[in-house]
Motif scaffolding. Structure first.
Motif, PDB file in Angstrom:
ATOM      1  N   ASN A 182       0.903  -1.334  -0.072  1.00 25.04           N
ATOM      2  CA  ASN A 182       0.017   0.023  -0.085  1.00 25.04           C
ATOM      3  C   ASN A 182       0.850   1.176  -0.099  1.00 25.04           C
ATOM      4  N   ALA A 183       2.052   1.224   0.782  1.00 25.10           N
ATOM      5  CA  ALA A 183       2.743   2.335   0.863  1.00 25.10           C
ATOM      6  C   ALA A 183       3.684   2.767  -0.310  1.00 25.10           C
ATOM      7  N   LEU A 184       3.803   1.712  -1.133  1.00 23.99           N
ATOM      8  CA  LEU A 184       4.375   1.961  -2.434  1.00 23.99           C
ATOM      9  C   LEU A 184       3.485   2.266  -3.590  1.00 23.99           C
ATOM     10  N   LEU A 185       2.349   1.563  -3.565  1.00 24.84           N
ATOM     11  CA  LEU A 185       1.279   1.824  -4.606  1.00 24.84           C
ATOM     12  C   LEU A 185       0.612   3.229  -4.495  1.00 24.84           C
ATOM     13  N   VAL A 186       0.265   3.732  -3.465  1.00 26.83           N
ATOM     14  CA  VAL A 186      -0.494   4.922  -3.272  1.00 26.83           C
ATOM     15  C   VAL A 186       0.379   6.075  -3.790  1.00 26.83           C
ATOM     16  N   PRO A 187       1.631   6.424  -3.508  1.00 29.04           N
ATOM     17  CA  PRO A 187       2.243   7.523  -4.347  1.00 29.04           C
ATOM     18  C   PRO A 187       2.522   7.286  -5.587  1.00 29.04           C
ATOM     19  N   PHE A 188       2.642   6.044  -5.986  1.00 27.27           N
ATOM     20  CA  PHE A 188       2.863   5.638  -7.256  1.00 27.27           C
ATOM     21  C   PHE A 188       1.713   5.937  -8.359  1.00 27.27           C
ATOM     22  N   GLY A 189       0.367   5.667  -7.575  1.00 27.96           N
ATOM     23  CA  GLY A 189      -0.815   5.811  -8.192  1.00 27.96           C
ATOM     24  C   GLY A 189      -0.973   7.215  -8.316  1.00 27.96           C
ATOM     25  N   LYS A 190      -0.709   8.110  -7.161  1.00 32.34           N
ATOM     26  CA  LYS A 190      -0.984   9.601  -7.289  1.00 32.34           C
ATOM     27  C   LYS A 190      -0.173  10.230  -8.226  1.00 32.34           C
ATOM     28  N   HIS A 191       0.910   9.707  -8.268  1.00 34.17           N
ATOM     29  CA  HIS A 191       2.125  10.611  -8.994  1.00 34.17           C
ATOM     30  C   HIS A 191       2.388  10.019 -10.539  1.00 34.17           C
ATOM     31  N   ILE A 192       2.249   8.744 -10.770  1.00 35.53           N
ATOM     32  CA  ILE A 192       2.291   8.126 -12.176  1.00 35.53           C
ATOM     33  C   ILE A 192       1.402   7.395 -12.534  1.00 35.53           C
ATOM     34  N   CYS A 193       0.907   6.393 -12.174  1.00 38.65           N
ATOM     35  CA  CYS A 193      -0.104   5.315 -12.611  1.00 38.65           C
ATOM     36  C   CYS A 193      -1.792   5.712 -12.019  1.00 38.65           C
ATOM     37  N   THR A 194      -1.892   7.176 -12.686  1.00 38.83           N
ATOM     38  CA  THR A 194      -2.966   7.729 -12.122  1.00 38.83           C
ATOM     39  C   THR A 194      -4.461   7.193 -12.700  1.00 38.83           C
ATOM     40  N   GLY A 195      -5.353   7.462 -12.081  1.00 34.60           N
ATOM     41  CA  GLY A 195      -6.927   7.052 -12.627  1.00 34.60           C
ATOM     42  C   GLY A 195      -7.125   7.297 -13.911  1.00 34.60           C
ATOM     43  N   THR A 196      -6.861   8.531 -14.460  1.00 34.25           N
ATOM     44  CA  THR A 196      -7.072   8.757 -15.860  1.00 34.25           C
ATOM     45  C   THR A 196      -5.819   9.311 -16.386  1.00 34.25           C
ATOM     46  N   LEU A 197      -5.720   9.180 -17.619  1.00 34.61           N
ATOM     47  CA  LEU A 197      -4.381   9.648 -18.426  1.00 34.61           C
ATOM     48  C   LEU A 197      -3.040   9.328 -17.401  1.00 34.61           C
ATOM     49  N   PRO A 198      -2.942   7.967 -17.317  1.00 35.47           N
ATOM     50  CA  PRO A 198      -1.369   7.534 -16.515  1.00 35.47           C
ATOM     51  C   PRO A 198      -0.209   8.125 -17.111  1.00 35.47           C
ATOM     52  N   LYS A 199       0.829   8.330 -16.407  1.00 35.89           N
ATOM     53  CA  LYS A 199       1.890   8.893 -17.177  1.00 35.89           C
ATOM     54  C   LYS A 199       2.820   7.676 -17.677  1.00 35.89           C
ATOM     55  N   CYS A 200       2.588   6.876 -18.627  1.00 33.19           N
ATOM     56  CA  CYS A 200       3.133   5.643 -19.077  1.00 33.19           C
ATOM     57  C   CYS A 200       4.641   5.950 -19.537  1.00 33.19           C
ATOM     58  N   SER A 201       4.703   7.054 -20.081  1.00 29.96           N
ATOM     59  CA  SER A 201       5.956   7.581 -20.817  1.00 29.96           C
ATOM     60  C   SER A 201       7.136   7.766 -19.752  1.00 29.96           C
ATOM     61  N   THR A 202       6.548   8.014 -18.491  1.00 31.04           N
ATOM     62  CA  THR A 202       7.528   8.076 -17.497  1.00 31.04           C
ATOM     63  C   THR A 202       7.776   6.982 -16.278  1.00 31.04           C
ATOM     64  N   CYS A 203       6.975   5.811 -16.802  1.00 31.31           N
ATOM     65  CA  CYS A 203       6.904   4.834 -15.878  1.00 31.31           C
ATOM     66  C   CYS A 203       7.808   3.779 -15.571  1.00 31.31           C
ATOM     67  N   PRO A 204       8.326   3.902 -14.502  1.00 27.93           N
ATOM     68  CA  PRO A 204       9.790   2.968 -14.297  1.00 27.93           C
ATOM     69  C   PRO A 204       9.436   1.571 -14.345  1.00 27.93           C
ATOM     70  N   VAL A 205       8.022   1.013 -14.356  1.00 30.28           N
ATOM     71  CA  VAL A 205       7.847  -0.444 -14.520  1.00 30.28           C
ATOM     72  C   VAL A 205       7.045  -0.563 -15.819  1.00 30.28           C
ATOM     73  N   LEU A 206       7.162   0.087 -16.689  1.00 28.43           N
ATOM     74  CA  LEU A 206       6.166   0.114 -17.905  1.00 28.43           C
ATOM     75  C   LEU A 206       6.380  -1.211 -18.717  1.00 28.43           C
ATOM     76  N   ASP A 207       7.582  -1.737 -18.631  1.00 27.66           N
ATOM     77  CA  ASP A 207       7.866  -3.031 -19.522  1.00 27.66           C
ATOM     78  C   ASP A 207       7.488  -4.150 -18.844  1.00 27.66           C
ATOM     79  N   MET A 208       6.893  -3.968 -17.574  1.00 25.96           N
ATOM     80  CA  MET A 208       6.109  -4.972 -17.037  1.00 25.96           C
ATOM     81  C   MET A 208       4.816  -5.168 -16.926  1.00 25.96           C
ATOM     82  N   CYS A 209       4.301  -3.925 -17.313  1.00 31.86           N
ATOM     83  CA  CYS A 209       2.909  -3.539 -17.197  1.00 31.86           C
ATOM     84  C   CYS A 209       1.935  -3.891 -18.372  1.00 31.86           C
ATOM     85  N   GLN A 210       1.038  -4.608 -18.305  1.00 33.90           N
ATOM     86  CA  GLN A 210       0.162  -4.959 -19.404  1.00 33.90           C
ATOM     87  C   GLN A 210      -1.071  -3.897 -19.852  1.00 33.90           C
TER      88      GLN A 210
END
Length: 218
Positions: A182-210
């Motif tokens: 939870n402590a990892l995904l909450v800030p990640f979700g607020k700053h990168i993997c947002t609900g709408t228009l996620p910042k996939c271009s700067t995502c550090p785990v994009l190559d693992m994400c479907q």
């Protein structure tokens, strides 16, 4: 995300998350090791921006950081201290009610059992899980909207509700990650993997994400 990728994803997020602001509930747990502060901060945080919750928490705890001390404050005083968190009038009453029950039935100690915590008015499963996992460091998974959304977006689970996500993660997420997910995904979700228009271009785990359900991104 393949099952084996979760280890790499966690390692990467551990490195990246300190760049972003720590959620106030996590900060309270790490700084004070006080289940009471975690409980009250959780109540304040519902439907409220984290910065607003942090300021309100610090103002409130400066005057009262135990159930006994909190009951010395009037509901009006608590309301003033926590403004402008969402539903601040209702939350002020909930905080006093919780403290009264703690003093009357639990000798002023926050219970470390989810079922006991759920008996308190205004305490839901998310709050109860955070108190047990962050406040008491007991194994458990706290699933909020961020954890639910990201776990499904990654393709690590396929579930329709946070409750189902909690069950699915409990079945496959290595137990050593339960408390910190939870402590990892909450800030990640607020700053990168947002609900709408996620910042996939700067995502550090994009190559693992479907990128499940992502129709547009930045």
């Amino acid at each position: 995300m393949r099952d084996r990728d979760i280890h790499a994803a966690i390692r990467i997020l551990r490195r990246e998350v300190p760049k972003w602001e720590t959620p106030i509930v996590t900060l309270m747990a790490e700084t004070y090791e006080s289940p009471f502060r975690v409980l009250i901060s959780c109540i304040l945080s519902l439907r409220t921006q984290d910065a607003t919750t942090a300021q309100a928490s610090h103002r409130l705890f400066a005057l009262a950081d135990t159930p006994e001390a909190m009951l010395k404050l009037t509901t009006q005083k608590i309301t003033k201290l926590i403004y402008p968190v969402g539903f601040y009038r209702t939350k002020a009453k909930v905080i006093r009610d919780v403290c009264q029950v703690l003093m009357r039935d639990y000798s002023g100690k926050v219970p470390d059992d989810i079922d006991e915590l759920l008996k308190f008015k205004g305490v839901g499963r998310k709050t109860a899980n955070l108190v047990v996992t962050l406040g008491y460091r007991k194994p458990g998974i706290c699933v909020d909207t961020h954890v639910h959304r990201i776990s499904n977006r990654w393709g690590y689970v396929k579930t329709a509700t946070p409750e189902k996500t909690m069950d699915a993660l409990a079945a496959k997420l290595p137990k050593k990650y339960w408390v910190e997910i939870n402590a990892l995904l909450v800030p990640f979700g607020k700053h990168i993997c947002t609900g709408t228009l996620p910042k996939c271009s700067t995502c550090p785990v994009l190559d693992m994400c479907q990128q499940v359900g992502v129709k547009a991104h930045r």
